[in-house]
Design a protein around this motif. Sequence first.
Motif: not given
Length: 311
Positions: A247-254
Amino acid sequence: LLYQPHISAGRVPSDSGYRIYVDRLMTPSETVAAEVEEVLQKQLNWSEGRLEAVLRGAAQVLSALSGYITLITMPQTATARLLHLQLVQIEPGKVMPIVVTNTYQIQSVLMDLTAATSPQDGKGQKSDLPKNPEDIDGELQILSNFLSRKLRGRSLSEISSLDWSELDREFKNYADSIKNLLAELTRRSQMPEYTRILISGLAEVLRLPEFSELQQLQTIIHLLEEEQEQLWPLIFEAPESQSNKRVKVRIGSENPLEPIRSCTLVSATYGPNSLPMGSVGLLGPTRMIYENSIALVEAAADYLSGAIGGV
C-alpha cells in the motif's frame, strides 16, 4: 511533528508527524479488512460479466465504509489475459478476429486475408481460383480453436513476442497475417496509456470541514473529472517502479499535485498473480483514520485480484 495552522488554533500533527505515525506506530485494522471483504463479496455480482459495473459497485462500497473519495482505475488491456479468440469472415478476403480477455473486455480489428486464402496449385504457387467461403469458414474455425488453445492465459503483450514459426504446418498460409493481427491488437491495447478512473464518495467528503471551502473543492473535482491523466500515475505504479510496500500512502505535501497537497492518498494495485492491472485508492484529509483506510484499500485490492484471477 506538530504545528499551529493559525494563531487561535490548537496544535495539530504535521505531514511529517502523520508519516511517523503511519510508518512506525500504526497497524492496519484486521476487523475493517474482514468487514470490507465480506461486504464486497455480498454486494458485487461478477456473474453479470460487466467489469465496469462491478468496479463502480466496489468504489461505492469503499466510499460508504470510509467516508472518503474512492478512486478505482479500469484495468490496463495490455496486462489482460486472453480467454478466447474467434476469427469471423466478414466478407471474402476480410476477417475480423474477436479477442475476449479475463477483464471481460473485447478487442477486434478488421484484417485482410486475401493472400492467405488463395489456394495453391500443385507446384506450390498461388492459384487465381478463390477458395469457397464455406471452406474458409471451416479453416477459420479450426484456426480459432488452435489459437485459443495456444494463447489462452497469455497477456496481449506476451502474445506479440511469440515465435510464430512454431505454428503447425497446416496454418503456414495464415502465420504472417495472424502475427501482424496480434501485433496490431497489442498496439491498440497499449493506447491510451492511462485508463479511466472510476470516482465515488464526493458526497461523503462534503461533510468534512477540510472540504468545506468551495474553491478548494472545485479544484479537486476538476482534477478528478478533467485531469485524470495527472492523477493516474500517483495511484498506479508500473511493476518496475513499485516499492516493497503493498500500500502506498502519500501524505499532504508528499502529493505533487497542488489541488490535493492538503489531502492524503492511499492506494494499492490489483491484478492476478501479482501482475498490476489496475489500482484502488482513497483520497481524504490528512487526519484520516489511517489504520482503517489502509486496511480498506488493501482488502479491496486483494479481493479484486482474487476475483479477476479466478475468472
